[in-house]
Design a protein around this motif. Structure first.
Motif, PDB file in Angstrom:
ATOM      1  N   ASP A 151       2.432  -0.362  10.124  1.00  0.00           N
ATOM      2  CA  ASP A 151       1.196   0.308   9.696  1.00  0.00           C
ATOM      3  C   ASP A 151       0.149  -0.731   9.304  1.00  0.00           C
ATOM      4  O   ASP A 151      -1.016  -0.631   9.707  1.00  0.00           O
ATOM      5  CB  ASP A 151       1.485   1.238   8.522  1.00  0.00           C
TER       6      ASP A 151
ATOM      7  N   LYS B 194       0.823  -1.208   0.000  1.00  0.00           N
ATOM      8  CA  LYS B 194       0.000   0.000   0.000  1.00  0.00           C
ATOM      9  C   LYS B 194       0.858   1.259   0.000  1.00  0.00           C
ATOM     10  O   LYS B 194       0.524   2.254  -0.644  1.00  0.00           O
ATOM     11  CB  LYS B 194      -0.928   0.006   1.215  1.00  0.00           C
ATOM     12  N   ASN B 195       1.961   1.225   0.729  1.00  0.00           N
ATOM     13  CA  ASN B 195       2.769   2.427   0.920  1.00  0.00           C
ATOM     14  C   ASN B 195       4.051   2.436   0.093  1.00  0.00           C
ATOM     15  O   ASN B 195       4.939   3.255   0.330  1.00  0.00           O
ATOM     16  CB  ASN B 195       3.114   2.564   2.403  1.00  0.00           C
ATOM     17  N   TYR B 196       4.132   1.555  -0.912  1.00  0.00           N
ATOM     18  CA  TYR B 196       5.414   1.417  -1.613  1.00  0.00           C
ATOM     19  C   TYR B 196       5.819   2.671  -2.373  1.00  0.00           C
ATOM     20  O   TYR B 196       7.004   2.916  -2.594  1.00  0.00           O
ATOM     21  CB  TYR B 196       5.396   0.217  -2.567  1.00  0.00           C
ATOM     22  N   GLU B 197       4.856   3.491  -2.767  1.00  0.00           N
ATOM     23  CA  GLU B 197       5.220   4.716  -3.493  1.00  0.00           C
ATOM     24  C   GLU B 197       6.170   5.597  -2.686  1.00  0.00           C
ATOM     25  O   GLU B 197       6.988   6.313  -3.261  1.00  0.00           O
ATOM     26  CB  GLU B 197       3.968   5.514  -3.853  1.00  0.00           C
TER      27      GLU B 197
ATOM     28  N   SER C 160       6.978  11.259  -5.464  1.00  0.00           N
ATOM     29  CA  SER C 160       5.991  10.546  -4.647  1.00  0.00           C
ATOM     30  C   SER C 160       5.996  11.036  -3.203  1.00  0.00           C
ATOM     31  O   SER C 160       4.982  10.947  -2.505  1.00  0.00           O
ATOM     32  CB  SER C 160       6.259   9.039  -4.680  1.00  0.00           C
TER      33      SER C 160
ATOM     34  N   ALA D 121       6.308   0.515   7.375  1.00  0.00           N
ATOM     35  CA  ALA D 121       5.156   0.083   6.581  1.00  0.00           C
ATOM     36  C   ALA D 121       4.538  -1.185   7.165  1.00  0.00           C
ATOM     37  O   ALA D 121       3.307  -1.336   7.183  1.00  0.00           O
ATOM     38  CB  ALA D 121       5.578  -0.148   5.130  1.00  0.00           C
TER      39      ALA D 121
ATOM     40  N   ILE E 121       3.082   7.633   7.465  1.00  0.00           N
ATOM     41  CA  ILE E 121       3.422   6.368   8.134  1.00  0.00           C
ATOM     42  C   ILE E 121       4.907   6.314   8.447  1.00  0.00           C
ATOM     43  O   ILE E 121       5.329   5.616   9.373  1.00  0.00           O
ATOM     44  CB  ILE E 121       2.989   5.144   7.308  1.00  0.00           C
TER      45      ILE E 121
ATOM     46  N   GLU F 175      -0.293  11.396   2.732  1.00  0.00           N
ATOM     47  CA  GLU F 175      -0.909  10.477   3.689  1.00  0.00           C
ATOM     48  C   GLU F 175      -0.061   9.224   3.874  1.00  0.00           C
ATOM     49  O   GLU F 175      -0.080   8.594   4.946  1.00  0.00           O
ATOM     50  CB  GLU F 175      -2.326  10.099   3.235  1.00  0.00           C
ATOM     51  N   LYS F 176       0.713   8.858   2.847  1.00  0.00           N
ATOM     52  CA  LYS F 176       1.602   7.701   2.969  1.00  0.00           C
ATOM     53  C   LYS F 176       2.918   8.087   3.638  1.00  0.00           C
ATOM     54  O   LYS F 176       3.518   7.284   4.363  1.00  0.00           O
ATOM     55  CB  LYS F 176       1.842   7.071   1.596  1.00  0.00           C
TER      56      LYS F 176
ATOM     57  N   GLU G 247      -6.191   0.022  -1.694  1.00  0.00           N
ATOM     58  CA  GLU G 247      -6.896   0.946  -2.578  1.00  0.00           C
ATOM     59  C   GLU G 247      -7.838   0.205  -3.526  1.00  0.00           C
ATOM     60  O   GLU G 247      -7.497  -0.853  -4.058  1.00  0.00           O
ATOM     61  CB  GLU G 247      -5.873   1.771  -3.358  1.00  0.00           C
TER      62      GLU G 247
ATOM     63  N   TYR H 188       2.087  11.867  -2.172  1.00  0.00           N
ATOM     64  CA  TYR H 188       1.334  11.003  -1.268  1.00  0.00           C
ATOM     65  C   TYR H 188       1.604  11.372   0.197  1.00  0.00           C
ATOM     66  O   TYR H 188       2.207  10.600   0.945  1.00  0.00           O
ATOM     67  CB  TYR H 188       1.712   9.542  -1.497  1.00  0.00           C
TER      68      TYR H 188
END
Length: 632
Positions: free
Chosen positions: A431, A345-348, A499, A428, A509, A505-506, A462, A503
């Protein structure tokens, strides 16, 4: 040469009394070097005479050494007018002795050694180095998990323990090292290398000559250092060497891999750093160059550095419980599924720390098992573990050994800053784990969400994305399908770094627990952008210019056929387009340089993609042109 030397000082033996005893008994260890890791992954190295260290060991370990922080990669933190950085020794990891086998101490007859002491870099009373960021991320993960076990004691029921039985929570990791080795001045012959790769002529074949000797010596040394090597072998790249008149091998160019045992996460980073030094120096002593670039040769497989990760409970009775291993008939436990989901989910915002160089993006292209799609594979069945080598995050299981359950991130390369990558991965993971625990998700719930189709709503992942595939990502999906299902992969360093703005919101984390602060992230980003631009303007473009100037007309005008003439015209048109200015037009190289000078990074990024594409076309055209000529 290897007898009667000490190779490391374990973390259990760092008392002042023991250090003085050991180092006095080994006068061949003449220097101390404090090793701090900046945000780019560079390690400091200095030669401090052992006498100074022995005179005040306690003061030395607690911060007697300072350095110029403006000389390392800490932009926006340590500046010319505020450059003081303290170096605080880390006594909780093993210390290695780096020997110079080309400098034999006259009195002892042994090679001169330098004791490398990993340290933290402190600026204005705050740690700002890569090692400490990883340490902080692990601390945050441990504290969060222990808090959950106190709030939700039922989580420990499947293991038959209570929170009072837990002695520690261990973040374990392992890396591997792929690299190219060659005789100095040897030039790459791409077609030969590519053909050998397709025919699989090199993979796991027998090493010979100086390569074999250097590889064996490196593995023996690793054993002496306590690094527990598990395997050294040939990788997929390489060509057969040539036998000289004296019986030695010349024209060596081949790819190797070395693997060693896992460790706790911070020690893993230190081990990898030292293995790189050991390998490079060992092969150099045998007249061989070692290259750790991700993609040293275009058109041939690059060098990866798969990073393995797991989390375990260490009990007071000495037993270990792998939190990723399932307690029921499942691929993974709740923690395993949730950790994989957290990373995907948070890889970006993890990827900018994984791929930070132009070289890394030359490797991360479709084909050659390049892990560019944000997707995982769990296996075709719970009963029979399988490996899908086309995905980003692989799950590794051994049904007979639960402690071996882990996942591997396949995108890193030998120049990736392992400390920062592991730090982002643990953030991550926790999270995803926090989501699973606070929402009381079961293994079935998490497996269903991780396996969902694109367009299916989910509580954590997502809606518009898919996250699991047991298919060949490159063979069974079109490029458009991959982008739609798994996201569009960045093509340049700049695209990757954006990124961190795109992002927010990411990014949050990463900043939880004040682990990755905004100041640290901005410093990392500034340093990466500077390296990206500097390399393009000062290395890549000058290298391309030298390459283009070698593409000369080869055909005889009187004997040339129409195909030869048209082939050369395409080549010459590209040469002019890439590097030749006129009064009325600017070359592509000039456009790149002007965009870089004006600070238009988005334009540089777009032009870089075009520039690299045109250079690939030029190489292909010139190869076809030469192949059609009878006389050269």
């Amino acid at each position: 040469m290897f007898n009667n030397l000490i190779y490391n000082i374990p973390k259990t033996e760092h008392s002042e009394e023991n250090l003085k005893k050991v180092l006095t008994a080994h006068p061949e260890i003449k220097f101390v070097s404090l090793v701090g890791i900046d945000l780019s992954g560079n390690d400091t190295d200095e030669k401090i005479p052992m006498k100074i260290f022995l005179e005040d060991i306690d003061g030395f370990l607690k911060g007697a050494i300072q350095t110029d922080g403006s000389s390392v990669v800490l932009p926006g933190i340590a500046s010319l007018n505020n450059a003081k950085v303290d170096m605080i020794a880390d006594t909780e990891v093993n210390w290695f002795v780096d020997y110079n086998y080309e400098n034999i101490d006259f009195e002892t007859g042994k090679p001169v050694g330098s004791l490398r002491i990993p340290c933290f870099l402190i600026h204005e009373d705050k740690a700002v180095d890569s090692r400490h960021l990883l340490k902080n991320s692990i601390t945050y993960m441990k504290e969060t998990l222990l808090g959950f076990y106190k709030d939700y004691p039922e989580l420990l029921v499947p293991y038959g323990i209570t929170v009072d039985d837990i002695a520690d929570i261990e973040a374990t990791s392992a890396t591997e090292l792929e690299f190219w080795v060659k005789t100095p001045q040897e030039k790459a012959h791409v077609e030969q290398l590519s053909t050998s790769q397709v025919l699989q002529e090199q993979y796991w074949t027998r090493t010979k000559g100086s390569v074999r000797t250097a590889l064996e010596e490196a593995l023996i040394l690793m054993e002496k250092y306590g690094l527990e090597p598990e395997m050294g072998h040939k990788e997929v790249g390489g060509v057969k060497a040539t036998l000289s008149e004296d019986g030695s091998l010349t024209h060596i160019m081949e790819q190797l891999e070395i693997d060693w045992k896992y460790s706790d996460a911070v020690q893993t980073g230190d081990n990898e750093l030292f293995v790189r030094i050991l390998v490079k120096e060992t092969f150099r002593r045998h007249g061989l160059d070692v290259n750790f670039l991700a993609k040293p040769i275009n058109g041939v497989a690059g060098s990866g550095e798969h990073t393995h990760l797991s989390i375990a409970l260490k009990l007071k009775n000495g037993k270990r419980i792998n939190l990723f291993a399932p307690t029921t008939k499942h691929f993974l436990s709740i923690y395993g599924y949730a950790s994989v989901m957290g990373v995907l989910k948070n890889y970006e915002v993890i990827n900018p720390f994984v791929s930070t160089t132009n070289d890394s993006f030359r490797r991360l292209k479709p084909g050659f098992e390049a892990p560019i799609c944000i997707v995982t594979s769990l296996g075709h069945s719970v009963d029979i573990p399988s490996r899908n080598r086309t995905i980003l995050l692989g799950v590794i299981r051994d049904t007979s050994n639960p402690l071996a359950t882990r996942f591997e991130l396949r995108a890193p390369n030998p120049h990736t800053n392992t400390y920062l990558v592991l730090g982002t991965l643990f953030m991550a993971c926790i999270d995803g784990i926090s989501y699973a625990i606070t929402n009381k998700k079961t293994e079935d719930d998490l497996l269903a969400e991780l396996s969902k189709k694109s367009g299916t709503p989910a509580d954590y992942l997502e809606k518009g994305r898919a996250y699991r595939s047991e298919e060949d990502v490159f063979e069974d999906y079109t490029e458009e399908e991959r982008k739609k299902l798994f996201g569009k992969a960045p093509a340049t360093v700049y695209e990757n770094l954006t990124s961190l703005n795109k992002y927010p919101e990411k990014v949050e984390i990463l900043t939880k627990g004040d682990v990755f602060t905004d100041k640290i992230i901005n410093s990392f980003k500034t340093g990466a952008e500077k390296r990206w631009l500097t390399e393009i303007t000062n290395r890549i473009i000058p290298g391309y210019i030298n390459e283009i100037r070698k593409y000369k007309i080869l055909h005889n005008v009187e004997k040339a056929l129409d195909l030869d003439i048209s082939n050369w015209q395409k080549i010459n048109d590209l040469r002019y387009y890439l590097m030749k200015d006129s009064h009325s037009s600017k070359s592509l190289f000039t456009k790149v340089i002007e965009a870089a000078t004006s600070g238009d990074y988005a334009a540089v990024s777009n032009l870089q993609v075009e520039m690299d594409t045109k250079m690939e076309e030029l190489r292909k055209y010139y190869s076809n042109y030469k192949r059609n000529l009878l006389d050269l």
